[in-house]
Design an enzyme around this catalytic site. Structure first.
Site, PDB file in Angstrom:
ATOM      1  N   THR A 166       0.856  -1.186   0.000  1.00  0.00           N
ATOM      2  CA  THR A 166       0.000   0.000   0.000  1.00  0.00           C
ATOM      3  C   THR A 166       0.897   1.243   0.000  1.00  0.00           C
ATOM      4  O   THR A 166       1.984   1.202   0.566  1.00  0.00           O
ATOM      5  CB  THR A 166      -0.855  -0.002   1.288  1.00  0.00           C
ATOM      6  OG1 THR A 166      -1.764  -1.088   1.228  1.00  0.00           O
ATOM      7  CG2 THR A 166      -1.612   1.292   1.506  1.00  0.00           C
ATOM      8  N   VAL A 195     -13.477  -4.239   1.040  1.00  0.00           N
ATOM      9  CA  VAL A 195     -12.930  -2.901   1.260  1.00  0.00           C
ATOM     10  C   VAL A 195     -12.112  -2.963   2.542  1.00  0.00           C
ATOM     11  O   VAL A 195     -12.583  -3.497   3.553  1.00  0.00           O
ATOM     12  CB  VAL A 195     -14.044  -1.848   1.372  1.00  0.00           C
ATOM     13  CG1 VAL A 195     -13.453  -0.462   1.600  1.00  0.00           C
ATOM     14  CG2 VAL A 195     -14.917  -1.864   0.124  1.00  0.00           C
ATOM     15  N   GLY A 218      -0.445  -1.953   6.282  1.00  0.00           N
ATOM     16  CA  GLY A 218      -0.316  -3.184   7.058  1.00  0.00           C
ATOM     17  C   GLY A 218      -1.560  -4.025   6.906  1.00  0.00           C
ATOM     18  O   GLY A 218      -2.258  -3.925   5.892  1.00  0.00           O
ATOM     19  N   GLY A 220      -5.021  -4.675   6.924  1.00  0.00           N
ATOM     20  CA  GLY A 220      -6.145  -3.738   6.899  1.00  0.00           C
ATOM     21  C   GLY A 220      -7.197  -3.980   7.958  1.00  0.00           C
ATOM     22  O   GLY A 220      -7.669  -3.035   8.603  1.00  0.00           O
TER      23      GLY A 220
END
Lengths: 316, 316
Positions: A166, A195, A218, A220
């Site tokens: 990310t 999500v 990291g 999520g």
């Protein structure tokens, strides 16, 4: 106020073949964002540009290079936040666009809403005239191979999921405004429509001129459980330094829900931190015309921005 | 620990024609949830049942009775959270299901993820064997009329948007576990794919056995800007009562971002609050076998649960 930018390219276990690209990518992103700040540009423009640069870089799990969901498609989440008025824009589960962070910014500026998802976000992108990027163009050979391996009966997707990638940026500009931006392709072989923290305000990022800004990376679901970004700013509101706030929040996430991750932080005085509880996190910072960067715990290289820009134009 | 449940049927300006239905609906939901708690059931089961009851009640903007998006469709968000381990499940922009709160619970219990959206959430619902409810069945005459009026050139959608009607519940069970649940149809005539506070952990709700649980309602984008639910629990972690934590957070939301809303709160000692900065919020609480309920500021009626159950079975 002297401007500062901090960027990350994801916390986790960075595979050897991605290490150099990841180092180069965060340095490039930090320099691009800092260039905007040095010309008097806003923190918002700087974090958007830094994240866009990493979305376009196939070494990161965002934009081109995103991991694939269970159906072998790229589905991305992104958020941007303006610390001046707490305004924010985000998109979740978007496909076929090159730069989710730009769409998130348009949600913030062109709608009364803060988060658009999936089909509706796609329609909004069309209405805004954003060109459609064929899904195939966002998929790298590496993403496709990893996806296929995860489908094998004896696969270990958890192992691949540690290499998250990310991307995110935080900045403070010469007027003292802070901003954050985060963008991701999420988890390898995730369910369609999953999500993660990135699209959720307070989890994937938070920015408030009264305290500072942070972007997280990291696992999520762990980040969401503790609403990690907002937690870090609470600690700073209570007087902690960015480094102590980051470490305290990461320790809490580890002990309370067993989750690992990394964060970048800047406070409203321009102090910054890049901290992680994972094995690695690629990060870069520019402050006072000095570039700092690293990837392992305790690693920190420093050079002048001029020197860094010279190496970059030299084929970086 | 003596069990407690608090429910809300939305903060805003409750239109006269919805007032009695809204009062009856929150009382019924609180009694249903309390029934579960009294039999030794979990806080999680109690809040799910209370919210399900209001999703099925056409007086509220959740499940059947949801407001319509710009395309005249129902798109719903819901979240549920377990204070024991900070686990949570949510869905956003889901259509054609009667009870989004049940789907949110399945996301929590049957996947490794915490939030599924739109198309992916729909596929997950099918995989879980949840029957598809034709969209038309969720649309009331009132929702359709309001949607049409909002499309007229001289319409005032802001006026209708004050009559929000999101539903929520918080509870503590006999073992001291807390939970929260929130469900909504969102904003009238919203963009397709707009996701509000409800689906975002920390905004639409938060639950932590170490401090308590809260569910929020009101202007979703303002709630997201201040991550309202998590903010309330921070205040309680620092020693504030549920009432003071709620009022402090609602005041902050009003002064910082100009947003109005309402919240229900229970702390880990079983103290509770139902507070709002809007004109009205329908709410009901059961504690010590006493039912309390109200709709205007300062209004509070009390009767025994036995008396309330007798009126309910008498045609309520």
């Amino acid at each position: 106020m002297k401007p500062v930018i901090v960027v990350h390219g994801g916390a986790g276990r960075i595979f050897k073949e991605r290490e150099q690209g990841s180092r180069d990518g965060v340095i490039r992103a930090a320099l691009r964002g800092y260039g905007i700040l040095k010309q008097g540009g806003s923190a918002l423009d700087a974090v958007e540009e830094a994240v866009r640069s990493m979305e376009d870089d196939p070494h990161f799990n965002a934009g081109c290079g995103s991991v694939l969901n269970e159906a072998g498609e790229v589905e991305m989440d992104a958020i941007i936040m303006d610390g001046k008025n707490l305004d924010s824009g985000a998109v979740s589960a978007v496909k076929c666009i090159a730069n989710p962070i730009k769409l998130a910014r348009l949600v913030m500026e062109k709608t009364k809403h803060m988060l658009l998802t999936d089909h509706g976000a796609h329609m909004f992108a069309q209405a805004m005239g954003i060109p459609e990027t064929p899904g195939e163009k966002l998929i790298t050979e590496r993403s496709r191979e990893r996806w296929k391996k995860n489908l094998e009966p004896d696969s270990n997707p958890e192992e691949f999921q540690k290499d998250l990638g990310t991307v995110g940026a935080v900045a403070i500009d010469s007027e003292g405004n802070v901003a954050c931006a985060t963008s991701t392709g999420g988890l390898s072989n995730k369910l369609i429509g999953r999500v993660g923290d990135t699209a959720c305000i307070g989890s994937g990022g938070y920015a408030d001129n009264h305290s500072g800004a942070t972007s997280t990376t990291g696992h999520g679901e762990s980040i969401m459980k503790v609403v990690l970004a907002r937690l870090i700013l609470y600690h700073m509101e209570q007087g902690m330094s960015p480094e102590m706030a980051a470490d305290t929040a990461l320790d809490y996430m580890k002990t309370r829900v067993g989750g690992l991750g990394g964060v970048i932080v800047v406070n409203c005085s321009g102090e910054w931190a890049a901290r992680f509880s994972t094995k690695q996190m690629s990060w870069a910072t520019v402050k006072d015309d000095q570039l700092h960067h690293g990837i392992y715990a305790g690693e920190r290289h420093t050079k002048s921005v001029d020197e860094a820009l010279a190496s970059e134009s030299g084929g970086f």
